[in-house]
Design a protein around this motif. Structure first.
Motif, PDB file in Angstrom:
ATOM      1  N   VAL A 263      -5.851  23.717   1.929  1.00 33.41           N
ATOM      2  CA  VAL A 263      -6.351  23.450   2.730  1.00 33.41           C
ATOM      3  C   VAL A 263      -6.409  22.218   3.410  1.00 33.41           C
ATOM      4  O   VAL A 263      -7.760  20.799   3.175  1.00 33.41           O
ATOM      5  N   PRO A 264      -5.510  21.404   3.946  1.00 30.44           N
ATOM      6  CA  PRO A 264      -5.751  19.571   3.934  1.00 30.44           C
ATOM      7  C   PRO A 264      -7.327  19.827   5.476  1.00 30.44           C
ATOM      8  O   PRO A 264      -7.399  19.835   6.035  1.00 30.44           O
ATOM      9  N   GLN A 265      -7.513  18.563   4.493  1.00 26.42           N
ATOM     10  CA  GLN A 265      -8.376  17.565   5.444  1.00 26.42           C
ATOM     11  C   GLN A 265      -8.095  16.753   6.270  1.00 26.42           C
ATOM     12  O   GLN A 265      -9.153  15.507   6.066  1.00 26.42           O
ATOM     13  N   TYR A 266      -7.621  16.849   6.399  1.00 25.49           N
ATOM     14  CA  TYR A 266      -6.436  15.593   7.257  1.00 25.49           C
ATOM     15  C   TYR A 266      -5.239  16.006   7.876  1.00 25.49           C
ATOM     16  O   TYR A 266      -4.375  16.935   7.827  1.00 25.49           O
ATOM     17  N   GLU A 267      -4.517  15.693   9.027  1.00 27.84           N
ATOM     18  CA  GLU A 267      -3.759  15.498   9.893  1.00 27.84           C
ATOM     19  C   GLU A 267      -2.830  14.996   9.074  1.00 27.84           C
ATOM     20  O   GLU A 267      -1.068  15.025   9.519  1.00 27.84           O
ATOM     21  N   ASP A 268      -2.725  13.077   9.213  1.00 22.61           N
ATOM     22  CA  ASP A 268      -1.532  12.078   9.021  1.00 22.61           C
ATOM     23  C   ASP A 268      -1.816  11.644   7.235  1.00 22.61           C
ATOM     24  O   ASP A 268      -3.191  11.267   7.122  1.00 22.61           O
ATOM     25  N   ALA A 269      -0.906  11.721   6.991  1.00 26.00           N
ATOM     26  CA  ALA A 269      -0.718  11.403   5.820  1.00 26.00           C
ATOM     27  C   ALA A 269       1.006  10.686   5.483  1.00 26.00           C
ATOM     28  O   ALA A 269       1.834  11.314   6.714  1.00 26.00           O
ATOM     29  N   PRO A 270       0.841   9.905   4.245  1.00 22.49           N
ATOM     30  CA  PRO A 270       2.825   9.203   4.759  1.00 22.49           C
ATOM     31  C   PRO A 270       3.743  10.755   4.418  1.00 22.49           C
ATOM     32  O   PRO A 270       3.787  11.260   3.510  1.00 22.49           O
ATOM     33  N   VAL A 271       4.719  10.233   4.395  1.00 22.38           N
ATOM     34  CA  VAL A 271       6.129  11.363   5.082  1.00 22.38           C
ATOM     35  C   VAL A 271       7.086  10.374   4.986  1.00 22.38           C
ATOM     36  O   VAL A 271       8.352  10.835   4.924  1.00 22.38           O
ATOM     37  N   GLY A 272       7.025   8.768   4.789  1.00 24.21           N
ATOM     38  CA  GLY A 272       8.322   8.250   5.249  1.00 24.21           C
ATOM     39  C   GLY A 272       8.758   7.664   3.613  1.00 24.21           C
ATOM     40  O   GLY A 272       8.708   8.152   2.732  1.00 24.21           O
ATOM     41  N   PHE A 273       9.719   6.304   3.145  1.00 23.89           N
ATOM     42  CA  PHE A 273      10.187   5.944   2.416  1.00 23.89           C
ATOM     43  C   PHE A 273       9.739   6.332   0.985  1.00 23.89           C
ATOM     44  O   PHE A 273      10.174   6.334   0.029  1.00 23.89           O
ATOM     45  N   GLY A 274       8.829   5.597   1.254  1.00 24.19           N
ATOM     46  CA  GLY A 274       8.093   5.633  -0.088  1.00 24.19           C
ATOM     47  C   GLY A 274       7.097   6.438  -0.822  1.00 24.19           C
ATOM     48  O   GLY A 274       6.674   5.997  -2.062  1.00 24.19           O
ATOM     49  N   SER A 275       6.850   7.164   0.034  1.00 32.84           N
ATOM     50  CA  SER A 275       6.271   8.567  -0.357  1.00 32.84           C
ATOM     51  C   SER A 275       7.367  10.265  -0.384  1.00 32.84           C
ATOM     52  O   SER A 275       7.809  10.216  -2.028  1.00 32.84           O
ATOM     53  N   LEU A 276       7.974  10.501   0.652  1.00 31.47           N
ATOM     54  CA  LEU A 276       9.000  11.128   0.475  1.00 31.47           C
ATOM     55  C   LEU A 276      10.579  11.446   0.584  1.00 31.47           C
ATOM     56  O   LEU A 276      10.888  11.846   0.017  1.00 31.47           O
ATOM     57  N   PHE A 277      10.359  10.767   1.560  1.00 32.75           N
ATOM     58  CA  PHE A 277      12.025  10.346   2.012  1.00 32.75           C
ATOM     59  C   PHE A 277      12.357   9.665   0.895  1.00 32.75           C
ATOM     60  O   PHE A 277      13.573  10.324   1.136  1.00 32.75           O
ATOM     61  N   GLY A 278      12.155   8.639   0.699  1.00 26.55           N
ATOM     62  CA  GLY A 278      13.268   7.633  -0.648  1.00 26.55           C
ATOM     63  C   GLY A 278      13.451   8.344  -1.736  1.00 26.55           C
ATOM     64  O   GLY A 278      14.305   8.351  -2.482  1.00 26.55           O
ATOM     65  N   LYS A 279      12.449   9.470  -2.111  1.00 26.45           N
ATOM     66  CA  LYS A 279      12.824  10.678  -3.769  1.00 26.45           C
ATOM     67  C   LYS A 279      13.685  11.741  -2.603  1.00 26.45           C
ATOM     68  O   LYS A 279      13.772  13.132  -3.377  1.00 26.45           O
TER      69      LYS A 279
END
Length: 340
Positions: A263-279
């Motif tokens: 269960v995520p204890q956060y709302e904001d998290a990286p989804v950009g090029f260096g985390s998800l998008f680039g790969k």
């Protein structure tokens, strides 16, 4: 629960039928969930206590007039969320988002760390177990109410299949259940990221081929070394804190999948090029619709092919619930089973 660290055992009104679709179930086994530890560590103090508990097996004591597939005396497993199991969302396999569903412990629906509980939408929610089941199977049947099938959901949404490398982040009961599920689905290599030896030993029993105790950048480096620098095809995140998510995108292979059930204890998290998008990484997962899976895996428990109940390493009574929370919060127990 009245606040962080403040769990009390109190006498409340008996569970009763309120709607024609209700049932009242006498609880035979319940437990403390890892997600219960989040409010146990952070809930603001208040004068109104929150009813706790959402995992249970038990016996049907009463049924409403609209409940047609159950009778008094049926032995049942309840998913941790109730649902009608007939709406379009349920038919799609996402019963935790049922348009007529909800959660134990909210509103006038009691919690399952109790002697009995009212079950709304009982016809769609409760799954009957054959009569005369050996009591030795109770822990594994209880695991089907949440913990094992939450791990199973992580593996299912991660699209685990033979030949894949799977990394599980978290050595709690859900993480260990994800290891067992990944093995059942044929994963070739299963890396368990956890640092509690008693738990990772059980993880090896469940099918982990490697254990990585390091966290953060060191843990990422270890997994990358184990995968020849390519990363893991599938990452199952069973913690819910941001550092675990950061580890997940640090070790996932290009084109891979991160499946989250912590269960995520956060709302904001990286989804950009260096985390998800680039790969080209796929991110999915969510509250496990365990109702969708119970009947599928129940024969595996009844016929002894799997024993997910091994995650329960302590049994206490309802009067000892505060001690159960403390034991799990202090990592003295993996998961505590409760007997009314």
């Amino acid at each position: 629960m009245y606040g962080a660290g403040d769990v009390r055992v109190e006498q409340t009104a008996d569970a009763v039928i309120r709607q024609p679709t209700d049932a009242v179930v006498r609880i035979v086994r319940s437990c403390v969930c890892g997600s219960d530890l989040h409010p146990f560590g952070s809930m603001p103090a208040g004068t109104d206590g929150a009813a706790m508990g959402h995992e249970f097996i038990g016996v049907v004591e009463e049924i409403g007039s609209a409940v047609t597939n159950l009778v008094r005396g049926d032995f049942v497993i309840s998913p941790f969320a109730y649902c009608d199991n007939t709406c379009d969302i349920c038919k799609d396999g996402f019963q935790t988002a049922c348009v007529n569903g909800g959660w134990y412990g909210l509103g006038d629906v009691g919690g399952a760390q109790a002697e009995a509980v009212r079950v709304p939408q009982a016809s769609g929610t409760l799954v009957k177990v054959p009569a005369g089941v050996d009591e030795a199977l109770y822990p594994s049947l209880l695991a089907l109410s949440d913990v094992y099938l939450t791990g199973y959901h992580a593996a299912f949404m991660g699209k685990v299949q033979p030949g894949r490398t799977v990394t599980v982040i978290g050595d709690g009961a859900v993480g260990l259940s994800a290891v067992l599920s990944a093995r059942q689905m044929g994963a070739e290599h299963i890396i368990l990221m956890g640092r509690h030896t008693d738990r990772t030993d059980l993880g090896r029993t469940f099918g982990a081929t490697h254990v990585v105790a390091e966290r953060g950048e060191e843990g990422v480096a270890q997994v990358m070394e184990l995968t020849g620098g390519q990363g893991s095809h599938i990452v199952l995140e069973a913690v819910g804190h941001l550092p675990a998510y950061e580890q997940a995108y640090g070790i996932v292979r290009a084109g891979g999948v991160i499946s989250r059930v912590g269960v995520p204890q956060y709302e904001d998290a990286p989804v950009g090029f260096g985390s998800l998008f680039g790969k080209n990484v796929t991110l999915n997962g969510g509250p496990a619709p365990v109702r969708a899976y119970i009947e599928e895996v129940l024969p595996d428990v009844l016929e002894g092919r799997i024993d997910p109940g091994q995650v329960f390493d302590r049994t206490l009574t309802l009067d000892e619930v505060p001690a159960a929370y403390r034991a799990m919060a202090d990592r003295d127990a993996l998961k505590v089973q409760l007997i009314p």
